[in-house]
Design a protein around this motif. Sequence first.
Motif, PDB file in Angstrom:
ATOM      1  N   SER A  48       0.841  -1.205   0.000  1.00 42.13           N
ATOM      2  CA  SER A  48       0.000   0.000   0.000  1.00 42.13           C
ATOM      3  C   SER A  48       0.872   1.249   0.000  1.00 42.13           C
ATOM      4  CB  SER A  48      -0.930   0.002   1.220  1.00 42.13           C
ATOM      5  OG  SER A  48      -0.182   0.024   2.428  1.00 42.13           O
ATOM      6  N   SER A  49       0.217   2.413  -0.010  1.00 39.52           N
ATOM      7  CA  SER A  49       0.905   3.697   0.041  1.00 39.52           C
ATOM      8  C   SER A  49      -0.096   4.728   0.540  1.00 39.52           C
ATOM      9  CB  SER A  49       1.411   4.093  -1.350  1.00 39.52           C
ATOM     10  OG  SER A  49       0.312   4.414  -2.192  1.00 39.52           O
ATOM     11  N   GLN A  50       0.322   5.983   0.576  1.00 41.25           N
ATOM     12  CA  GLN A  50      -0.620   7.032   0.948  1.00 41.25           C
ATOM     13  C   GLN A  50      -1.640   7.299  -0.151  1.00 41.25           C
ATOM     14  OE1 GLN A  50       1.444  10.727   1.570  1.00 41.25           O
ATOM     15  NE2 GLN A  50       2.529  10.622  -0.386  1.00 41.25           N
ATOM     16  N   PHE A  51      -1.417   6.735  -1.339  1.00 38.68           N
ATOM     17  CA  PHE A  51      -2.307   6.956  -2.465  1.00 38.68           C
ATOM     18  C   PHE A  51      -3.233   5.776  -2.750  1.00 38.68           C
ATOM     19  CE2 PHE A  51       1.714   9.231  -3.386  1.00 38.68           C
ATOM     20  CZ  PHE A  51       1.244  10.532  -3.291  1.00 38.68           C
ATOM     21  N   HIS A  52      -2.880   4.589  -2.257  1.00 34.02           N
ATOM     22  CA  HIS A  52      -3.639   3.374  -2.571  1.00 34.02           C
ATOM     23  C   HIS A  52      -3.590   2.410  -1.384  1.00 34.02           C
ATOM     24  CE1 HIS A  52      -3.647   4.331  -6.957  1.00 34.02           C
ATOM     25  NE2 HIS A  52      -2.448   4.830  -6.706  1.00 34.02           N
ATOM     26  N   TRP A  53      -4.746   1.936  -0.960  1.00 35.05           N
ATOM     27  CA  TRP A  53      -4.778   0.836   0.008  1.00 35.05           C
ATOM     28  C   TRP A  53      -6.046   0.018  -0.199  1.00 35.05           C
ATOM     29  CZ3 TRP A  53      -4.806   5.990   1.836  1.00 35.05           C
ATOM     30  CH2 TRP A  53      -6.010   6.464   2.320  1.00 35.05           C
ATOM     31  N   LEU A 112      -3.459  -3.198   3.726  1.00 34.07           N
ATOM     32  CA  LEU A 112      -4.782  -2.858   4.250  1.00 34.07           C
ATOM     33  C   LEU A 112      -5.012  -1.365   4.385  1.00 34.07           C
ATOM     34  CD1 LEU A 112      -5.228  -5.642   6.959  1.00 34.07           C
ATOM     35  CD2 LEU A 112      -5.979  -5.627   4.564  1.00 34.07           C
ATOM     36  N   THR A 113      -3.994  -0.641   4.842  1.00 33.46           N
ATOM     37  CA  THR A 113      -4.141   0.796   5.078  1.00 33.46           C
ATOM     38  C   THR A 113      -2.823   1.485   4.716  1.00 33.46           C
ATOM     39  OG1 THR A 113      -3.337   0.678   7.363  1.00 33.46           O
ATOM     40  CG2 THR A 113      -5.711   0.413   7.034  1.00 33.46           C
ATOM     41  N   LYS A 114      -2.848   2.802   4.714  1.00 35.43           N
ATOM     42  CA  LYS A 114      -1.607   3.559   4.581  1.00 35.43           C
ATOM     43  C   LYS A 114      -0.685   3.198   5.743  1.00 35.43           C
ATOM     44  CE  LYS A 114       0.206   8.227   5.253  1.00 35.43           C
ATOM     45  NZ  LYS A 114      -0.130   9.597   5.671  1.00 35.43           N
ATOM     46  N   GLY A 115       0.545   2.803   5.427  1.00 34.35           N
ATOM     47  CA  GLY A 115       1.521   2.489   6.463  1.00 34.35           C
ATOM     48  C   GLY A 115       1.226   1.226   7.238  1.00 34.35           C
ATOM     49  N   ASP A 116       0.458   0.306   6.664  1.00 36.83           N
ATOM     50  CA  ASP A 116       0.084  -0.931   7.347  1.00 36.83           C
ATOM     51  C   ASP A 116       1.312  -1.792   7.643  1.00 36.83           C
ATOM     52  OD1 ASP A 116      -1.075  -3.358   8.148  1.00 36.83           O
ATOM     53  OD2 ASP A 116      -1.452  -3.987   6.080  1.00 36.83           O
ATOM     54  N   THR A 117       1.549  -2.060   8.941  1.00 38.67           N
ATOM     55  CA  THR A 117       2.619  -2.984   9.363  1.00 38.67           C
ATOM     56  C   THR A 117       2.141  -3.925  10.457  1.00 38.67           C
ATOM     57  OG1 THR A 117       3.453  -1.380  11.001  1.00 38.67           O
ATOM     58  CG2 THR A 117       4.497  -1.357   8.821  1.00 38.67           C
ATOM     59  N   ASP A 118       0.825  -4.003  10.679  1.00 34.92           N
ATOM     60  CA  ASP A 118       0.319  -4.717  11.853  1.00 34.92           C
ATOM     61  C   ASP A 118       0.678  -6.192  11.868  1.00 34.92           C
ATOM     62  OD1 ASP A 118      -0.713  -2.440  12.878  1.00 34.92           O
ATOM     63  OD2 ASP A 118      -2.800  -2.847  12.323  1.00 34.92           O
ATOM     64  N   VAL A 179      20.206  -2.244   0.464  1.00 37.65           N
ATOM     65  CA  VAL A 179      19.973  -0.865   0.033  1.00 37.65           C
ATOM     66  C   VAL A 179      18.492  -0.733  -0.279  1.00 37.65           C
ATOM     67  CG1 VAL A 179      20.435   0.883  -1.729  1.00 37.65           C
ATOM     68  CG2 VAL A 179      22.289  -0.617  -0.941  1.00 37.65           C
ATOM     69  N   ILE A 180      17.848   0.271   0.291  1.00 43.39           N
ATOM     70  CA  ILE A 180      16.463   0.574  -0.046  1.00 43.39           C
ATOM     71  C   ILE A 180      16.455   1.691  -1.068  1.00 43.39           C
ATOM     72  CG2 ILE A 180      14.249   1.442   0.819  1.00 43.39           C
ATOM     73  CD1 ILE A 180      14.862   0.146   3.486  1.00 43.39           C
ATOM     74  N   THR A 181      15.685   1.516  -2.137  1.00 42.04           N
ATOM     75  CA  THR A 181      15.450   2.618  -3.065  1.00 42.04           C
ATOM     76  C   THR A 181      13.970   2.956  -3.018  1.00 42.04           C
ATOM     77  OG1 THR A 181      14.910   1.341  -5.071  1.00 42.04           O
ATOM     78  CG2 THR A 181      17.249   1.656  -4.559  1.00 42.04           C
ATOM     79  N   SER A 182      13.648   4.231  -3.186  1.00 41.13           N
ATOM     80  CA  SER A 182      12.232   4.615  -3.116  1.00 41.13           C
ATOM     81  C   SER A 182      11.973   5.825  -3.995  1.00 41.13           C
ATOM     82  CB  SER A 182      11.825   4.943  -1.677  1.00 41.13           C
ATOM     83  OG  SER A 182      12.422   6.151  -1.234  1.00 41.13           O
ATOM     84  N   PHE A 183      10.762   5.858  -4.546  1.00 40.65           N
ATOM     85  CA  PHE A 183      10.305   7.051  -5.253  1.00 40.65           C
ATOM     86  C   PHE A 183       9.445   7.836  -4.255  1.00 40.65           C
ATOM     87  CE2 PHE A 183       8.040   9.901  -7.889  1.00 40.65           C
ATOM     88  CZ  PHE A 183       8.802  10.087  -9.031  1.00 40.65           C
ATOM     89  N   GLY A 184      10.091   8.640  -3.446  1.00 42.23           N
ATOM     90  CA  GLY A 184       9.387   9.378  -2.399  1.00 42.23           C
ATOM     91  C   GLY A 184       9.065   8.468  -1.220  1.00 42.23           C
ATOM     92  N   LYS A 185       8.881   9.080  -0.089  1.00 45.34           N
ATOM     93  CA  LYS A 185       8.481   8.323   1.111  1.00 45.34           C
ATOM     94  C   LYS A 185       6.956   8.394   1.181  1.00 45.34           C
ATOM     95  CE  LYS A 185      12.786   9.475   3.505  1.00 45.34           C
ATOM     96  NZ  LYS A 185      13.345  10.528   2.638  1.00 45.34           N
ATOM     97  N   GLN A 186       6.301   7.382   0.613  1.00 44.50           N
ATOM     98  CA  GLN A 186       4.865   7.449   0.374  1.00 44.50           C
ATOM     99  C   GLN A 186       4.013   6.932   1.532  1.00 44.50           C
ATOM    100  OE1 GLN A 186       3.660   6.184  -3.595  1.00 44.50           O
ATOM    101  NE2 GLN A 186       5.693   6.626  -4.388  1.00 44.50           N
ATOM    102  N   ASP A 187       4.588   6.806   2.686  1.00 44.82           N
ATOM    103  CA  ASP A 187       3.823   6.615   3.926  1.00 44.82           C
ATOM    104  C   ASP A 187       4.734   7.010   5.088  1.00 44.82           C
ATOM    105  OD1 ASP A 187       5.438   4.383   4.688  1.00 44.82           O
ATOM    106  OD2 ASP A 187       4.111   2.993   3.654  1.00 44.82           O
ATOM    107  N   GLN A 188       4.298   6.765   6.296  1.00 46.38           N
ATOM    108  CA  GLN A 188       5.022   7.241   7.469  1.00 46.38           C
ATOM    109  C   GLN A 188       6.067   6.269   8.004  1.00 46.38           C
ATOM    110  OE1 GLN A 188       1.982   6.056   7.292  1.00 46.38           O
ATOM    111  NE2 GLN A 188       1.240   5.125   9.200  1.00 46.38           N
TER     112      GLN A 188
END
Length: 490
Positions: A48-53, A112-118, A179-188
């Motif tokens: 997921s992301s802040q744009f899609h869950w 499930l949600t933005k930033g889901d890590t449960d 190494v983590i690569t990302s296109f923006g940090k799209q959640d918290q």
Amino acid sequence: MTAADRQDGARRPRVIVTTDPELDDLNSMLRLVLYSNEIDLAGLIYSSSQFHWAGDPAAGVEPHRWPPAGARGHIDQAVDAYEQAWDNLRVHDARYPSPEHLRALVKQGNILTKGDTDQETDGSRLIEDVLLDGDDRQVFVQAWGGTNTIARALLSIEERAKRAGTWEDTYRTVVARTVITSFGKQDQTWDEYIRPHWPELELREVATLAWGYFARLVVRDEDQVYLTPEWMAEHVSGVGPIGSAYRVWGDGLQMAAGFDDEDYFGIAGKTKDELEALGYRVWCPVFPPGAWISEGDSSNFAMHIDNGLRNWEGPHFGGWGGRQAPSPSDPHEWVSGLAHDSLPEGMAPVETPFGTTVNDYAAARWLGAFQRDLATRLRWSVTPRFEDANHAPALTVEPGVDLSGAAGERVEVTLHASDPDGDAVALTAWEYREAGSCEGSATVELSGATLAIGIPADARAGDAIHVIVEAVDDAPVPSTSYARVVIRVA
């Protein structure tokens, strides 16, 4: 598997992709499968992301811009298209993995949600297993959406290691090879969990305008053609199952069911005002039907393509995935927006719709070659005979690409270029000053197959000089191969 295959596999970068269902993620995924012969893919994971869950009914969370239950996700769509093209693709390179191999890499992560890590998921467990599997190669874990499934994997590693009393050793092992690569940090989850608990983990932030919805702002005039409806129809969207799955303007498709005020890309023949009258929030300019839309996440994996640029070896190297510079606020983070390549005469930094001035030439300078290479590979996907398609030249450097020399010295190498199709090959060479560390400029002289590089007289011990050699064939859609010669000043 032959010894050569094992050596090749050991050389190719190992990559895990996490991705949300944005249309540009689909386009990037379609390009990625066409390069699955060049990259050692270890996981393809929905996240997921802040744009899609996907939503969590038990917690009262509604889906947000997520395909309905039962729909084929964008990873599966790309693998489906790849399966139809695989027989042709492997004619042109036997390293293309089987569709079954790619399907085995597809997992559902935390969605499930933005930033889901449960909870642990199949996707987070795959990441955890790869990071701890004992293979000493570097692993590039990519966040095309949010970093949450990656965060869940790291959290599980931390929890288990602390229970076992092995946390310090496990931390060092993971940090050394990840190494983590990302296109923006799209959640918290990067700010709230990953960086506080994994302070030395390397992040390469690869966000770029050149491969996103606003690419036309930064692409060179001569490369704008590669985004037009005419070029796209001939070389991409009209070519085989992979090309036909590629999203273009006005194609009538949606990212998710129902009205989405941000998703107007599939609508043809409407102006900005007409779209706004229908209730859309037009945040990106409208282009003609059939035009290129976006492939924002391709900068994540473009740096790992084995094209001779060696882009993955260092974030400052630069290549098809752009180039990164050190973050001023985090010693273990590299940022694309701070890596400015010198603009060609006549180009200037652009003012974006977000009120920022951007020089994105570090990524934009490669767009034409990368698009032409996409066109070539799509042609492979519909061409069952090797001799009926174009292929990139072979380029090697003797005595090698990693050399040393003293200040003021002249270093000579011999270039060997050939073309598998018998095409003529043109060679050029230039110093990539931004990737190096010398204050002065090297001299670069190419005479036939001899490349002479003059190290500046004032170069300091430890400085690096990067010279890019390009080999371009004379096919109707030219293909480019590269060699990066790096000279360390003794």
